[in-house]
Design an enzyme around this catalytic site. Structure first.
Site, mmCIF file in Angstrom:
data_model
loop_
_atom_site.group_PDB
_atom_site.id
_atom_site.type_symbol
_atom_site.label_atom_id
_atom_site.label_comp_id
_atom_site.label_asym_id
_atom_site.label_seq_id
_atom_site.Cartn_x
_atom_site.Cartn_y
_atom_site.Cartn_z
ATOM 1 N N LYS A 9 75.134 60.083 -8.317
ATOM 2 C CA LYS A 9 73.848 60.789 -8.285
ATOM 3 C C LYS A 9 73.944 62.106 -9.100
ATOM 4 O O LYS A 9 75.047 62.525 -9.491
ATOM 5 C CB LYS A 9 73.466 61.073 -6.828
ATOM 6 C CG LYS A 9 73.224 59.801 -6.003
ATOM 7 C CD LYS A 9 72.710 60.151 -4.609
ATOM 8 C CE LYS A 9 72.474 58.909 -3.782
ATOM 9 N NZ LYS A 9 71.825 59.224 -2.480
ATOM 10 N N TYR A 49 63.647 53.458 -5.047
ATOM 11 C CA TYR A 49 63.706 53.727 -3.601
ATOM 12 C C TYR A 49 62.419 53.302 -2.879
ATOM 13 O O TYR A 49 62.090 53.867 -1.832
ATOM 14 C CB TYR A 49 63.970 55.211 -3.362
ATOM 15 C CG TYR A 49 65.432 55.617 -3.505
ATOM 16 C CD1 TYR A 49 66.411 55.069 -2.673
ATOM 17 C CD2 TYR A 49 65.833 56.561 -4.440
ATOM 18 C CE1 TYR A 49 67.745 55.450 -2.785
ATOM 19 C CE2 TYR A 49 67.165 56.957 -4.555
ATOM 20 C CZ TYR A 49 68.110 56.392 -3.716
ATOM 21 O OH TYR A 49 69.436 56.776 -3.814
ATOM 22 N N PHE A 57 61.361 61.878 3.803
ATOM 23 C CA PHE A 57 62.212 62.455 2.758
ATOM 24 C C PHE A 57 61.997 61.805 1.389
ATOM 25 O O PHE A 57 62.690 62.152 0.430
ATOM 26 C CB PHE A 57 63.699 62.364 3.147
ATOM 27 C CG PHE A 57 64.186 60.963 3.463
ATOM 28 C CD1 PHE A 57 64.564 60.087 2.458
ATOM 29 C CD2 PHE A 57 64.280 60.529 4.777
ATOM 30 C CE1 PHE A 57 65.012 58.800 2.739
ATOM 31 C CE2 PHE A 57 64.729 59.246 5.078
ATOM 32 C CZ PHE A 57 65.091 58.386 4.057
ATOM 33 N N ARG A 85 80.639 50.764 0.441
ATOM 34 C CA ARG A 85 80.076 51.590 1.529
ATOM 35 C C ARG A 85 81.183 52.278 2.329
ATOM 36 O O ARG A 85 81.040 53.429 2.748
ATOM 37 C CB ARG A 85 79.153 50.753 2.416
ATOM 38 C CG ARG A 85 77.910 50.316 1.623
ATOM 39 C CD ARG A 85 76.941 49.515 2.452
ATOM 40 N NE ARG A 85 76.266 50.319 3.454
ATOM 41 C CZ ARG A 85 75.253 51.136 3.214
ATOM 42 N NH1 ARG A 85 74.801 51.294 1.978
ATOM 43 N NH2 ARG A 85 74.678 51.805 4.191
ATOM 44 N N THR A 91 76.115 58.052 5.294
ATOM 45 C CA THR A 91 75.069 58.691 4.466
ATOM 46 C C THR A 91 75.082 60.206 4.621
ATOM 47 O O THR A 91 74.995 60.947 3.650
ATOM 48 C CB THR A 91 73.684 58.142 4.867
ATOM 49 O OG1 THR A 91 73.720 56.725 4.780
ATOM 50 C CG2 THR A 91 72.584 58.682 3.964
ATOM 51 N N ARG A 102 81.908 60.995 0.423
ATOM 52 C CA ARG A 102 80.907 61.942 0.940
ATOM 53 C C ARG A 102 81.543 63.029 1.794
ATOM 54 O O ARG A 102 81.120 64.186 1.745
ATOM 55 C CB ARG A 102 79.814 61.181 1.684
ATOM 56 C CG ARG A 102 78.884 60.440 0.710
ATOM 57 C CD ARG A 102 78.066 59.416 1.396
ATOM 58 N NE ARG A 102 77.026 58.833 0.532
ATOM 59 C CZ ARG A 102 76.396 57.704 0.814
ATOM 60 N NH1 ARG A 102 76.681 57.041 1.924
ATOM 61 N NH2 ARG A 102 75.469 57.241 0.001
ATOM 62 N N ASN A 112 74.274 63.625 -1.643
ATOM 63 C CA ASN A 112 75.449 62.947 -1.074
ATOM 64 C C ASN A 112 76.250 62.168 -2.116
ATOM 65 O O ASN A 112 76.911 61.183 -1.808
ATOM 66 C CB ASN A 112 75.050 62.092 0.139
ATOM 67 C CG ASN A 112 74.153 60.933 -0.221
ATOM 68 O OD1 ASN A 112 73.736 60.784 -1.365
ATOM 69 N ND2 ASN A 112 73.865 60.088 0.749
ATOM 70 N N HIS A 115 75.427 56.524 -4.361
ATOM 71 C CA HIS A 115 74.618 55.500 -3.695
ATOM 72 C C HIS A 115 75.350 54.172 -3.771
ATOM 73 O O HIS A 115 76.034 53.898 -4.752
ATOM 74 C CB HIS A 115 73.250 55.365 -4.382
ATOM 75 C CG HIS A 115 72.487 54.149 -3.952
ATOM 76 N ND1 HIS A 115 71.727 54.121 -2.802
ATOM 77 C CD2 HIS A 115 72.413 52.897 -4.484
ATOM 78 C CE1 HIS A 115 71.205 52.905 -2.664
ATOM 79 N NE2 HIS A 115 71.606 52.147 -3.673
ATOM 80 N N GLU A 126 68.630 45.988 -6.885
ATOM 81 C CA GLU A 126 69.083 47.258 -7.489
ATOM 82 C C GLU A 126 69.855 47.019 -8.793
ATOM 83 O O GLU A 126 69.723 47.785 -9.748
ATOM 84 C CB GLU A 126 69.934 48.032 -6.477
ATOM 85 C CG GLU A 126 69.091 48.519 -5.306
ATOM 86 C CD GLU A 126 69.883 49.264 -4.247
ATOM 87 O OE1 GLU A 126 71.122 49.371 -4.369
ATOM 88 O OE2 GLU A 126 69.247 49.732 -3.280
HETATM 89 P P1 CMP Z 1 71.202 56.417 -0.400
HETATM 90 O O1 CMP Z 1 72.389 55.611 0.003
HETATM 91 O O2 CMP Z 1 71.010 56.665 -1.840
HETATM 92 O O3 CMP Z 1 69.886 55.730 0.191
HETATM 93 C C1 CMP Z 1 68.724 56.451 0.486
HETATM 94 C C2 CMP Z 1 68.942 57.920 0.430
HETATM 95 O O4 CMP Z 1 67.999 58.689 1.101
HETATM 96 C C3 CMP Z 1 70.259 58.260 1.111
HETATM 97 O O5 CMP Z 1 71.318 57.832 0.321
HETATM 98 C C4 CMP Z 1 70.144 59.741 1.296
HETATM 99 O O6 CMP Z 1 70.564 60.454 0.157
HETATM 100 C C5 CMP Z 1 68.645 59.881 1.480
HETATM 101 N N1 CMP Z 1 68.346 60.121 2.882
HETATM 102 C C6 CMP Z 1 68.512 59.298 3.900
HETATM 103 N N2 CMP Z 1 68.102 59.873 5.048
HETATM 104 C C7 CMP Z 1 67.682 61.076 4.718
HETATM 105 C C8 CMP Z 1 67.148 62.154 5.447
HETATM 106 N N3 CMP Z 1 66.974 62.078 6.774
HETATM 107 N N4 CMP Z 1 66.840 63.263 4.767
HETATM 108 C C9 CMP Z 1 66.996 63.324 3.418
HETATM 109 N N5 CMP Z 1 67.498 62.325 2.683
HETATM 110 C C10 CMP Z 1 67.837 61.219 3.326
#
Ligand code: CMP
Length: 138
Positions: A9, A49, A57, A85, A91, A102, A112, A115, A126
């Protein structure tokens, strides 16, 4: 054999972690079979997304994802989705296990670093979002 999509990212690229992320995947036996840099427009981030469109969010996440260059890649290997993962960690970096990407590098649940697809159907969507068949090499 399974394929999954991972993305370094904008925060990961900004922190010079492209190589670190790829090294961790390769060290786990995963093969990089497609790789590029991209700088998404807001609409492209929203399309990627789309499953999160109703989440509070969503706007912040998609704005963040087009704040700088990203590095999407396709990884191939046995249990590639779960392996990626596990290497990424939870996450929210606060919940991530020691030794995960992470835990080691992420600042927040949004910033984070990386992805990874969460299931075979999302992996197929994806991968196709960033790469066509001729760009996946092995
Ligand atoms: P990712 O694995 O890219 O998939 C969706 C993304 O949304 C996740 O990583 C986070 O970066 C983001 N995300 C998920 N939950 C939240 C949250 N509660 N607040 C902000 N970002 C979020």
């Amino acid at each position: 054999m399974q394929r999954t999509l991972s993305i370094v990212k904008p925060d990961g690229v900004n922190k010079n972690l492209i190589g670190e992320v790829i090294k961790r995947f390769e060290n786990a036996g995963l093969k990089v079979v497609a790789l590029k840099m991209a700088h998404l427009a807001k609409k492209q981030a929203e399309g990627f997304y789309a499953v999160h469109r109703q989440r509070p969010f969503f706007d912040s996440l998609t704005t963040f994802m087009c704040s700088g260059p990203i590095v999407p890649m396709v990884l191939e290997g046995k249990d590639a989705i779960k392996k990626v993962r596990d290497i990424m960690g939870a996450t929210n970096p606060k919940d991530a296990a020691p030794g995960t990407i992470r835990k080691d590098f992420a600042d927040s649940i949004e910033s984070n670093i990386v992805h990874g697809s969460d299931a075979p159907d999302t992996a197929a969507f994806e991968i196709g979002y960033f790469f066509n068949a001729t760009e996946i090499l092995r």
